[in-house]
Design an enzyme around this catalytic site. Structure first.
Site, PDB file in Angstrom:
ATOM      1  N   ARG A 148       0.833  -1.205   0.000  1.00 41.42           N
ATOM      2  CA  ARG A 148       0.000   0.000   0.000  1.00 41.42           C
ATOM      3  C   ARG A 148       0.867   1.254   0.000  1.00 41.42           C
ATOM      4  NH1 ARG A 148      -4.450   0.241   4.531  1.00 41.42           N
ATOM      5  NH2 ARG A 148      -2.651   0.813   5.815  1.00 41.42           N
ATOM      6  N   GLU A 173     -16.207   6.492   4.573  1.00 44.55           N
ATOM      7  CA  GLU A 173     -15.221   6.251   5.628  1.00 44.55           C
ATOM      8  C   GLU A 173     -15.786   6.673   6.980  1.00 44.55           C
ATOM      9  OE1 GLU A 173     -11.874   5.307   5.795  1.00 44.55           O
ATOM     10  OE2 GLU A 173     -11.126   5.438   3.746  1.00 44.55           O
ATOM     11  N   LYS A 227      -2.745   6.520   1.201  1.00 50.08           N
ATOM     12  CA  LYS A 227      -2.577   6.970   2.586  1.00 50.08           C
ATOM     13  C   LYS A 227      -1.613   8.154   2.609  1.00 50.08           C
ATOM     14  CE  LYS A 227      -2.523   4.572   7.016  1.00 50.08           C
ATOM     15  NZ  LYS A 227      -3.963   4.490   7.291  1.00 50.08           N
TER      16      LYS A 227
END
Ligand SMILES: *Cc1c(COP(=O)(O)O)cnc(C)c1O
Length: 337
Positions: free
Chosen positions: A80, A218, A182
């Site tokens: 990620r 989210e 992220k």
């Protein structure tokens, strides 16, 4: 070493002795080293400071009953980080280098990995930033990759409890922006809505899909899941959701261990009645049951405002049991230090 009260740790910065640091220059990574210096010395023109060219990861080390230490799916964090790096035009960190750096840091700070029965863990923060002289909007000439760690308490000190959330009018990311990676920019955008939610006594805010504002995306910095009466485990799917490793682990466990149907699909705000339980999940949040949700159009209670539903409890015990080495892990999920 100062004595740490393992049972009363929060989620706060604590300086541990060692961190890992590697530098990227002229197209290659330096050999990373451990250092005791917890201050980064970086150029004033660094893109991380001006243009948000930075990304990070978050994972934990867990002390097992036999005193060994578990990492939970660290290669997923490595992958990620590289998806984030690619999106922001930063150099990739080889997966082996990432996992080795994490292991070195945990080993070097081993005395800070909390005891098995404390419920506390060692939180690990890998960080990749663009540095060096730059002022135009373009990728940095150089990069720093660092990994540091600190002991953190369980998210819920008194055991699993449900809390309330509120739907935000703000978006944390654009429909085709950087929501799925992220990066710090998403978090800068979330500070104001998050604070506003907390000022109104909600745990955090829930973000809707930025294109239509009709679907849940989210929960603060965690992913959403709902449980239906007909035994489905449902999580939203969208190009602006951060793909939570915890969420994908729960999708797997719901199906393989709890015999549920795992579904990734749309979660419409006007169809919350289908859920008998709901929660937020992530490395920091683990599983945080959602009691009630203020939607702006009324207050929706899922299972109970305070009690935790039976399916959420079973998922929590399965996940945390695997992480702490008390429950058998699916193949490849645990890396021993
Ligand atoms: C890190 C993060 C999560 C949780 O991901 P995990 O891999 O489960 O820790 C969820 N949402 C956002 C926005 C995140 O940054």
């Amino acid at each position: 070493m100062e004595k740490i009260d393992w049972k009363n740790l929060g989620f706060n910065y604590i300086k541990t002795p060692y961190r890992y640091l590697a530098e990227y220059k002229d197209g290659e990574w330096s050999k990373g080293t451990l250092t005791e210096d917890n201050v980064l010395h970086i150029h004033e023109g660094s893109t991380a400071l001006h243009y948000g060219q930075q990304c990070f990861e978050g994972l934990k080390a867990y002390r097992c009953e036999d005193d060994s230490i578990n990492l939970f799916r660290p290669y997923e964090n490595a992958k990620r980080l590289n998806r984030s790096a690619e999106r922001l035009r930063m150099p990739l960190v080889p997966e082996e280098m990432f996992v080795e750096a994490v292991k070195e840091v945990v080993k070097a700070n081993e005395g800070f990995v909390p005891p098995h029965d404390s419920g506390a863990t060692l939180y690990i923060r890998p960080l990749l930033i663009g540095v060096g002289p730059n002022i135009g909007v373009s990728p940095a000439p150089e990069y720093v990759f660092t990994v540091f760690c600190m002991p953190v308490g369980p998210y819920f000190k008194g055991g699993l409890t449900a809390t309330n959330f509120i739907v935000s009018e703000f978006d944390r990311a654009a429909p085709m922006g950087t929501g799925a990676v992220k990066v710090g920019g998403n978090y800068a955008a979330s500070l104001q809505p998050g604070k506003e939610a907390q000022e109104r006594n909600y745990s955090d805010c829930v973000y809707l899909d930025p294109a239509t504002h009709t679907k849940i995306e989210e929960v603060g910095s965690a992913n959403f899941f709902g449980i239906t009466a007909d035994n489905q485990f449902v999580t939203p799917v969208s190009p602006s959701i951060l793909p939570s490793i915890t969420k994908y682990s729960l999708l797997y466990l719901a199906e393989k261990r709890l015999g549920m149907t795992a579904v990734e699909g749309d979660v419409y705000l006007d169809q919350l009645d289908q859920f008998t339980e709901a929660g937020a999940c992530g490395t920091a949040a683990v599983i945080s049951p959602i009691g009630g949700l203020e939607t702006g159009n009324g207050f929706h209670v899922f299972y109970s405002e305070t009690e935790v539903g039976p399916v959420t409890t079973r998922l929590y015990n399965e996940l945390v049991g695997i992480q702490f080495g008390d429950v058998e892990a699916p193949e490849g999920w645990i890396e021993k230090i």
